[in-house]
Design a protein around this motif. Structure first.
Motif, PDB file in Angstrom:
ATOM      1  N   ASP A  77      -2.272   4.554  -1.855  1.00 29.69           N
ATOM      2  CA  ASP A  77      -1.284   3.735  -2.594  1.00 29.69           C
ATOM      3  C   ASP A  77      -0.287   3.021  -1.743  1.00 29.69           C
ATOM      4  N   ARG A 106      -2.057   0.490   0.503  1.00 30.50           N
ATOM      5  CA  ARG A 106      -2.299  -0.646  -0.093  1.00 30.50           C
ATOM      6  C   ARG A 106      -1.092  -1.668  -0.378  1.00 30.50           C
ATOM      7  N   GLN A 107       0.037  -1.057  -0.630  1.00 32.12           N
ATOM      8  CA  GLN A 107       1.293  -1.661  -0.754  1.00 32.12           C
ATOM      9  C   GLN A 107       1.871  -2.403   0.423  1.00 32.12           C
ATOM     10  N   ARG A 137     -10.001   0.449  -2.055  1.00 35.27           N
ATOM     11  CA  ARG A 137      -9.042   0.955  -2.586  1.00 35.27           C
ATOM     12  C   ARG A 137      -7.704   0.158  -1.931  1.00 35.27           C
ATOM     13  N   VAL A 138      -7.682  -0.133  -0.675  1.00 33.60           N
ATOM     14  CA  VAL A 138      -6.367  -0.758  -0.406  1.00 33.60           C
ATOM     15  C   VAL A 138      -6.658  -2.293  -0.013  1.00 33.60           C
ATOM     16  N   GLY A 139      -7.625  -2.868  -0.679  1.00 32.97           N
ATOM     17  CA  GLY A 139      -7.933  -4.463  -0.805  1.00 32.97           C
ATOM     18  C   GLY A 139      -8.203  -5.095   0.411  1.00 32.97           C
ATOM     19  N   CYS A 171      -7.333   5.510   6.828  1.00 35.40           N
ATOM     20  CA  CYS A 171      -6.095   4.795   5.989  1.00 35.40           C
ATOM     21  C   CYS A 171      -4.931   4.511   6.811  1.00 35.40           C
TER      22      CYS A 171
END
Length: 298
Positions: free
Chosen positions: A163, A166-167, A205-207, A287
């Motif tokens: 998360d 991704r942000q 998941r992270v785009g 990630c």
């Protein structure tokens, strides 16, 4: 007589519940010594380390340090030979409490079952993505070791990392280019990571999009010639480096390398090794690297 009958009734009642008590104890009993586990493949070794348990031994520790790198192995971890042909005599002498294997690579469970109980894991399952399978495997191993709380905390850390990345990536002012993920096998061949991979699950998941749209195997990778990379334009290339054994320094001076679009466009990022066929710790490591590698450079 009444006292004797009362005692007899209590004894019979106690004997009646003994099978239930022992079955409950057997079902809940963890592996007796989690410090004496051997991992014959690197993904199960990673699953174990994710739970905070150091394996007693693994197979092919030197190459683990090149291809996996993190989590680092403590010096106390012993080596039991090749992943596909481990040293059976050495394992017998170590008297492990459990042997961890990967299905599809390495010895069959039956070949080592006489040494210790075994537990086998798969990289992916039909209908489930590699990262989802990794979550299931962490939970299963934690259950076998009597450590369910550790698995829950680890999974929460994984979700938090995904998360946050991704942000971070979404906060940029420029659109994110697709990425081309690869590592050198030798000076002429590379391993490129495709859409059936663990790393693809992180990208989703992270785009971030994966630029590779060619062939790949069941593990989500393909071995191709270096010249195949010349077709990719407008991508950010992430090359995973394997330390002193990596041929990148040799290749970087070649004419072919200098003509690759992402080299000319300064869109190459050289990253430390990530085990493409790993589990949750490999996903978290990638990630963290991805968040930095996707930032534009001045």
């Amino acid at each position: 007589m009444q006292t004797h009958d009362a005692y007899r009734r209590r004894l019979l009642q106690a004997m009646a519940v003994l099978p239930w008590w022992f079955s409950r104890r057997a079902a809940a009993a963890p592996i007796p010594d989690a410090a004496r586990i051997i991992a014959l493949e690197w993904r199960p070794a990673e699953l174990l380390l994710a739970l905070g348990v150091t394996p007693m031994a693994i197979a092919d520790a030197p190459n683990y340090r090149s291809w996996v790198a993190e989590p680092a192995l403590p010096p106390s971890v012993l080596d039991v030979g090749l992943r596909n042909e481990p040293n059976m005599e050495a394992m017998q002498r170590l008297a492990p409490s459990l042997i961890l294997l990967s299905e599809g690579f390495g010895p069959a469970p039956a070949s080592v079952a006489s040494i210790a109980p075994t537990m086998t894991f798969r990289f992916s399952r039909q209908g489930d993505r590699p990262l989802a399978v990794a979550r299931q495997d962490i939970a299963a191993l934690a259950g076998r070791l009597g450590m369910p709380d550790r698995a829950q905390r680890h999974m929460a850390d994984l979700d938090r990392q995904l998360d946050q990345t991704r942000q971070r990536l979404a906060s940029g002012s420029l659109p994110l280019p697709p990425v081309l993920l690869f590592s050198f096998i030798d000076s002429r061949r590379i391993m490129v990571i495709g859409k059936n991979s663990l790393l693809q699950d992180v990208l989703d998941r992270v785009g971030v999009a994966n630029a590779w749209d060619g062939e790949e195997n069941v593990w989500g990778s393909a071995t191709v010639g270096l010249e195949r990379l010349a077709q990719f334009r407008g991508v950010r290339a992430l090359c995973f480096h394997r330390g002193a054994q990596d041929p990148l320094a040799e290749v970087a001076g070649s004419t072919l390398w200098q003509t690759l679009p992402f080299v000319r466009e300064k869109q190459l990022r050289v990253l430390p090794a990530v085990w493409f066929f790993g589990a949750t710790l490999a996903a978290m490591r990638f990630c963290r690297m991805l968040g930095q590698a996707m930032e534009p450079r001045a």
